[in-house]
Structures are given as C-alpha cells and as structure tokens.
Design an enzyme around this catalytic site. Structure first.
Site, mmCIF file in Angstrom:
data_model
loop_
_atom_site.group_PDB
_atom_site.id
_atom_site.type_symbol
_atom_site.label_atom_id
_atom_site.label_comp_id
_atom_site.label_asym_id
_atom_site.label_seq_id
_atom_site.Cartn_x
_atom_site.Cartn_y
_atom_site.Cartn_z
ATOM 1 N N SER A 227 0.943 -1.102 -0.075
ATOM 2 C CA SER A 227 -0.016 0.086 0.082
ATOM 3 C C SER A 227 0.773 1.216 0.044
ATOM 4 C CB SER A 227 -1.026 0.029 1.306
ATOM 5 O OG SER A 227 -0.272 0.246 2.404
ATOM 6 N N ASP A 228 0.329 2.339 -0.561
ATOM 7 C CA ASP A 228 1.006 3.598 -0.056
ATOM 8 C C ASP A 228 0.726 3.962 1.438
ATOM 9 O OD1 ASP A 228 2.001 6.071 -0.398
ATOM 10 O OD2 ASP A 228 0.915 6.818 -2.182
ATOM 11 N N TRP A 229 1.600 4.578 1.791
ATOM 12 C CA TRP A 229 1.455 4.832 3.231
ATOM 13 C C TRP A 229 0.203 5.375 3.769
ATOM 14 C CZ3 TRP A 229 5.336 2.487 1.665
ATOM 15 C CH2 TRP A 229 6.623 2.135 2.045
#
Length: 254
Positions: A227-229
């Site tokens: 995932s993106d952060w």
C-alpha cells in the site's frame, strides 16, 4: 520459503508479515528464514531517515546525491541517462542498507495542478514507459528493488485520500494502465504500490479487479503489492483483494 515452513509459523507471526514493523521496515522471522525489508523514498535521490521517520520528509535524512526530478529527466528523452541515474541511486541505497526504493512514479500527468507532477515523467504513456522501464532496470540490476507506483490513476493531490477517479474504459487501458502493464512486462519490478485514490468507485488498495483480476491474473504479475503509506481503509478487504503488505506499521498485535 516452503509451504511446510509457512504451515509451522504461528498465526501472529503470519499476520505480522502483512503489516510494517515501523515506518520504513517490515517484520522479519528468523525461524522461517525471512529477513526484514527496508524501504526508502525516491526518485530524485535517496531519502533515508535513520532516526525519527515521517512520510513528508520533514525530519532529518541522511546526506545523499540530489538528482534532477523525473519531470526534468523526461525532457532529455534519454532512457540510458535515466538508467544511469537509477544505478547511482541504487549504489547509495545499498550503502545505507536499503532494499527497495519507492520509485519510479509513472502516473500520467492529467492536471497541471497535481502536486506530484515533478515526480512523474510525462503526459505521454510511451515516453513514460521507456523512462520508467530504464529506471526500474537501473535499480534492480544493482540489487535494489523498484516499487512501481501509484497503481493506479493517482493524478491529483487534492483530496487524494478520498477522490474517486473516473476514466472511460478506452482511456484507462490505452493511457493510464498501459504504462504499468508494459513496464511490468519489460522490467519486472519487484514491488508495486497501490494508490490512495478510488478508481471507478473502489479504493485502489481494496480493488479485487485492479489487484487480482487485472494485475495478477491478466498481467501475470508475481511480485509484492504494497500500500501507499496510510492508504489502507479496510485491511481485511485489502488482503482479500490482493494486497500483500500494509505500510507503515499500524501497531503491535494484541
């Protein structure tokens, strides 16, 4: 790692592998022969934070070479130059113990107001494909994993955590997804990062169609999907849809 090894692992240890240990690293498991993975930001150079970590770059980072942005490099129309830059960044990453650089960003420039246009290459999918492929190869030929991002259609920063990107089918496949597909085929990036935004009504980190039907089954991608952060909204739905790793850490298991 064999299936027998996985079967012998405790449930808590398996669950830890789905979540970051801290801001930039994953959990390892010595008994299973799994070491932690260390990530760092790019692509204008290595942004490695050994102390207090943050995703905005506000805290101190290690000194590193600052290269031209992706937007500037794209003006060269020179894949060999981009590959050389990536090779240099990879060598600095190796010195700091970094395993994966969170780059390249290959989203298409849809609006001049997008706050991340500087780290995207172009509004042209062919140019983006050529330069993105070169960057991935430059990293991975030097032992550092690339993270192709942001999958998919992350084309504006305003309301990026909630925006629902609407794109007609032909444009989606011929422009916005084309670069991901072709870079995966040509350079085989070790990891891919799902985007913050919704795409056609579903969060990218929760889309079975995007992460499994298209990426895994149709395109045959067999690397790590992260995932993106802070991009995960429903961790169970994300895992069931094909996300492998949520970043960063969401805390210890109870």
């Amino acid at each position: 790692m064999s299936n027998d090894t996985v079967k012998k692992m405790k449930m808590d240890d398996k669950l830890r592998l789905l979540n970051g240990k801290d801001f930039w690293a994953t959990y390892g498991n010595k008994e299973a022969g799994i070491r932690e993975i260390v990530f760092s930001d790019g692509p204008t150079g290595l942004r490695f934070q050994p102390g207090d970590n943050d995703h905005l770059g506000m805290n101190e980072s290690c000194k590193a070479t600052c290269f031209p942005t992706s937007a500037a490099l794209s003006c060269s129309w020179d894949p060999a130059l981009v590959q050389e830059v990536a090779s240099c960044i990879a060598k600095e990453a190796a010195e700091k113990g970094v395993d994966v650089l969170l780059a390249p960003g290959i989203n298409i420039k849809r609006s001049p107001l997008c706050g991340r246009n500087f780290e995207y290459y172009s509004e042209d999918p062919v140019l983006t494909r050529e330069l993105g492929t070169a960057f991935v190869k430059g990293l991975q030929e030097n032992g550092i994993g690339a993270c192709l991002k942001h999958f998919a259609a992350n084309n504006q920063e305003a309301y990026r955590m909630s925006i629902d990107t609407q794109i007609d089918e032909r444009a989606l496949y011929e422009i916005y997804l084309k670069t991901f597909k072709e870079i995966i085929e040509q350079a085989k990036p070790w990891t891919i990062m799902s985007a913050y935004n919704r795409l056609l009504g579903e969060y990218c980190s929760e889309s079975m169609w995007l992460l499994t039907d298209l990426l895994r089954e149709k395109w045959g991608y067999d690397g790590l999907v992260i995932s993106d952060w802070y991009a995960v909204n429903d961790v169970v739905k994300s895992i069931n849809s094909g996300l492998d790793l949520e970043m960063p850490s969401v805390g210890q298991l109870s």
